[in-house]
Design a protein around this motif. Structure first.
Motif, PDB file in Angstrom:
ATOM      1  N   TYR A 297       0.814  -1.207   0.000  1.00  0.00           N
ATOM      2  CA  TYR A 297       0.000   0.000   0.000  1.00  0.00           C
ATOM      3  C   TYR A 297       0.857   1.271   0.000  1.00  0.00           C
ATOM      4  N   THR A 298       0.172   2.399  -0.214  1.00  0.00           N
ATOM      5  CA  THR A 298       0.785   3.716  -0.124  1.00  0.00           C
ATOM      6  C   THR A 298       0.025   4.535   0.916  1.00  0.00           C
ATOM      7  N   ALA A 299       0.523   5.748   1.151  1.00  0.00           N
ATOM      8  CA  ALA A 299      -0.153   6.641   2.094  1.00  0.00           C
ATOM      9  C   ALA A 299      -1.573   6.963   1.650  1.00  0.00           C
ATOM     10  N   ALA A 300      -1.818   6.995   0.347  1.00  0.00           N
ATOM     11  CA  ALA A 300      -3.167   7.264  -0.153  1.00  0.00           C
ATOM     12  C   ALA A 300      -4.145   6.202   0.355  1.00  0.00           C
ATOM     13  N   ASP A 301      -3.694   4.955   0.399  1.00  0.00           N
ATOM     14  CA  ASP A 301      -4.521   3.883   0.948  1.00  0.00           C
ATOM     15  C   ASP A 301      -4.669   4.047   2.459  1.00  0.00           C
ATOM     16  N   TYR A 302      -3.566   4.307   3.110  1.00  0.00           N
ATOM     17  CA  TYR A 302      -3.525   4.437   4.572  1.00  0.00           C
ATOM     18  C   TYR A 302      -4.527   5.473   5.070  1.00  0.00           C
ATOM     19  N   LEU A 303      -4.639   6.569   4.341  1.00  0.00           N
ATOM     20  CA  LEU A 303      -5.532   7.655   4.759  1.00  0.00           C
ATOM     21  C   LEU A 303      -7.002   7.280   4.648  1.00  0.00           C
ATOM     22  N   GLN A 304      -7.298   6.206   3.943  1.00  0.00           N
ATOM     23  CA  GLN A 304      -8.693   5.799   3.770  1.00  0.00           C
ATOM     24  C   GLN A 304      -9.149   4.753   4.788  1.00  0.00           C
ATOM     25  N   TRP A 305      -8.189   4.139   5.478  1.00  0.00           N
ATOM     26  CA  TRP A 305      -8.552   3.059   6.371  1.00  0.00           C
ATOM     27  C   TRP A 305      -9.228   3.555   7.640  1.00  0.00           C
ATOM     28  N   LYS A 306     -10.163   2.762   8.119  1.00  0.00           N
ATOM     29  CA  LYS A 306     -10.747   2.967   9.442  1.00  0.00           C
ATOM     30  C   LYS A 306     -10.359   1.759  10.283  1.00  0.00           C
ATOM     31  N   MET A 307      -9.290   1.914  11.049  1.00  0.00           N
ATOM     32  CA  MET A 307      -8.795   0.795  11.847  1.00  0.00           C
ATOM     33  C   MET A 307      -8.920   1.133  13.327  1.00  0.00           C
ATOM     34  N   GLU A 308      -9.216   0.133  14.108  1.00  0.00           N
ATOM     35  CA  GLU A 308      -9.395   0.333  15.540  1.00  0.00           C
ATOM     36  C   GLU A 308      -8.069   0.442  16.276  1.00  0.00           C
ATOM     37  N   GLU A 309      -6.969   0.145  15.602  1.00  0.00           N
ATOM     38  CA  GLU A 309      -5.660   0.224  16.233  1.00  0.00           C
ATOM     39  C   GLU A 309      -4.695   0.931  15.285  1.00  0.00           C
ATOM     40  N   PHE A 310      -3.636   1.478  15.853  1.00  0.00           N
ATOM     41  CA  PHE A 310      -2.657   2.185  15.046  1.00  0.00           C
ATOM     42  C   PHE A 310      -1.764   1.184  14.312  1.00  0.00           C
ATOM     43  N   ALA A 311      -1.262   1.621  13.163  1.00  0.00           N
ATOM     44  CA  ALA A 311      -0.405   0.765  12.350  1.00  0.00           C
ATOM     45  C   ALA A 311       0.669   1.615  11.688  1.00  0.00           C
ATOM     46  N   GLU A 312       1.752   0.944  11.294  1.00  0.00           N
ATOM     47  CA  GLU A 312       2.810   1.587  10.523  1.00  0.00           C
ATOM     48  C   GLU A 312       2.817   0.968   9.127  1.00  0.00           C
ATOM     49  N   LEU A 313       3.295   1.743   8.187  1.00  0.00           N
ATOM     50  CA  LEU A 313       3.460   1.281   6.810  1.00  0.00           C
ATOM     51  C   LEU A 313       4.952   1.313   6.513  1.00  0.00           C
ATOM     52  N   ILE A 314       5.543   0.150   6.291  1.00  0.00           N
ATOM     53  CA  ILE A 314       6.986   0.064   6.054  1.00  0.00           C
ATOM     54  C   ILE A 314       7.216  -0.640   4.720  1.00  0.00           C
ATOM     55  N   ARG A 315       7.743   0.116   3.771  1.00  0.00           N
ATOM     56  CA  ARG A 315       7.949  -0.369   2.394  1.00  0.00           C
ATOM     57  C   ARG A 315       6.671  -0.996   1.838  1.00  0.00           C
ATOM     58  N   GLY A 316       5.554  -0.337   2.165  1.00  0.00           N
ATOM     59  CA  GLY A 316       4.267  -0.737   1.623  1.00  0.00           C
ATOM     60  C   GLY A 316       3.538  -1.798   2.411  1.00  0.00           C
ATOM     61  N   LYS A 317       4.186  -2.391   3.400  1.00  0.00           N
ATOM     62  CA  LYS A 317       3.575  -3.451   4.189  1.00  0.00           C
ATOM     63  C   LYS A 317       3.023  -2.889   5.513  1.00  0.00           C
ATOM     64  N   ILE A 318       1.878  -3.440   5.935  1.00  0.00           N
ATOM     65  CA  ILE A 318       1.235  -2.984   7.161  1.00  0.00           C
ATOM     66  C   ILE A 318       1.797  -3.741   8.357  1.00  0.00           C
ATOM     67  N   PHE A 319       2.148  -2.973   9.393  1.00  0.00           N
ATOM     68  CA  PHE A 319       2.557  -3.558  10.664  1.00  0.00           C
ATOM     69  C   PHE A 319       1.707  -2.937  11.749  1.00  0.00           C
ATOM     70  N   LYS A 320       0.802  -3.743  12.314  1.00  0.00           N
ATOM     71  CA  LYS A 320      -0.025  -3.228  13.389  1.00  0.00           C
ATOM     72  C   LYS A 320       0.838  -2.977  14.613  1.00  0.00           C
ATOM     73  N   MET A 321       0.505  -1.909  15.335  1.00  0.00           N
ATOM     74  CA  MET A 321       1.268  -1.578  16.526  1.00  0.00           C
ATOM     75  C   MET A 321       1.028  -2.638  17.590  1.00  0.00           C
ATOM     76  N   SER A 322       2.034  -2.815  18.461  1.00  0.00           N
ATOM     77  CA  SER A 322       1.935  -3.810  19.525  1.00  0.00           C
ATOM     78  C   SER A 322       0.883  -3.394  20.539  1.00  0.00           C
ATOM     79  N   PRO A 323       0.500  -4.300  21.434  1.00  0.00           N
ATOM     80  CA  PRO A 323      -0.441  -3.923  22.488  1.00  0.00           C
ATOM     81  C   PRO A 323       0.087  -2.758  23.318  1.00  0.00           C
ATOM     82  N   ALA A 324      -0.706  -2.289  24.259  1.00  0.00           N
ATOM     83  CA  ALA A 324      -0.320  -1.131  25.073  1.00  0.00           C
ATOM     84  C   ALA A 324       1.101  -1.300  25.606  1.00  0.00           C
ATOM     85  N   PRO A 325       1.903  -0.228  25.588  1.00  0.00           N
ATOM     86  CA  PRO A 325       3.286  -0.323  26.066  1.00  0.00           C
ATOM     87  C   PRO A 325       3.350  -0.816  27.507  1.00  0.00           C
TER      88      PRO A 325
END
Length: 204
Positions: A21-49
């Motif tokens: 994906y690209t940032a254009a895709d990222y801006l359209q998502w409605k996700m219940e948790e935060f995620a990072e986009l690294i070289r186009g791949k989605i990485f959901k953030m870990s549970p609460a620190p």
């Protein structure tokens, strides 16, 4: 839940984690948790620190906030979207959006309402079991490639900080600063952090 102004009728609630994906895709998502986009791949953030992570982050936050108050630089803490872009690249085309634990931005033109477009000057990442591979390899390479001038990798387990400083497009890696030492920034020479204070409340 993330809130963006740029939702479209085709907004995707849960993107396919195997996609690219690209940032254009990222801006359209409605996700219940935060995620990072690294070289186009989605990485959901870990549970609460963890509590140790929070204690360390708070100490760094306090030190950096005092130092950068009344300067042209501004301190931010997670969650904040950082869009890593190449010169002349529109932010929606990037495939790299990260959420540093802490970052310092000295170029106000990079700051938009939705996040930071361009490399921060200083990034601090605090390792956790679920993210340490990403922080030490994937994000290390991204921060180097996109021009983060200084990158601190904080290890709660080892009670140490590795300082990486950009020189001629590559990181010079300094030996780890341990709990008994003072961490001194290279790009901000007057910025010093007493690591015994940072790690004193960290439990084994």
């Amino acid at each position: 839940m993330k809130e963006y102004k740029e939702h479209t009728p085709d907004t995707v609630n849960e993107p396919d984690l195997s996609g690219t994906y690209t940032a254009a895709d990222y801006l359209q998502w409605k996700m219940e948790e935060f995620a990072e986009l690294i070289r186009g791949k989605i990485f959901k953030m870990s549970p609460a620190p963890t509590i140790n992570h929070q204690r360390i982050a708070k100490k760094f936050l306090m030190n950096l906030e005092v130092f950068f108050t009344n300067t042209p630089c501004e301190l931010f803490f997670a969650p904040v979207d950082v869009y890593l872009v190449k010169p002349g690249q529109h932010y929606k085309k990037t495939k790299n959006i990260v959420e540093p634990d802490l970052c310092v931005v000295c170029d106000e033109s990079k700051l938009k309402d939705f996040g930071c477009v361009g490399a921060p000057d200083l990034v601090v990442e605090i390792l956790s079991p679920s993210t340490q591979g990403r922080d030490q390899k994937d994000k290390f390479e991204l921060y180097e490639e996109y021009g983060v001038r200084e990158y601190w990798i904080v290890s709660p387990e080892n009670r140490s900080v590795i300082l990486n400083v950009l020189e001629d497009g590559k990181y010079k890696i300094y030996r780890p600063r341990i709990e008994s030492e003072t961490l001194q920034s290279v790009i901000f020479p007057d910025l010093k952090v007493e690591l015994k204070e940072v790690f004193k409340d960290v439990k084994s």
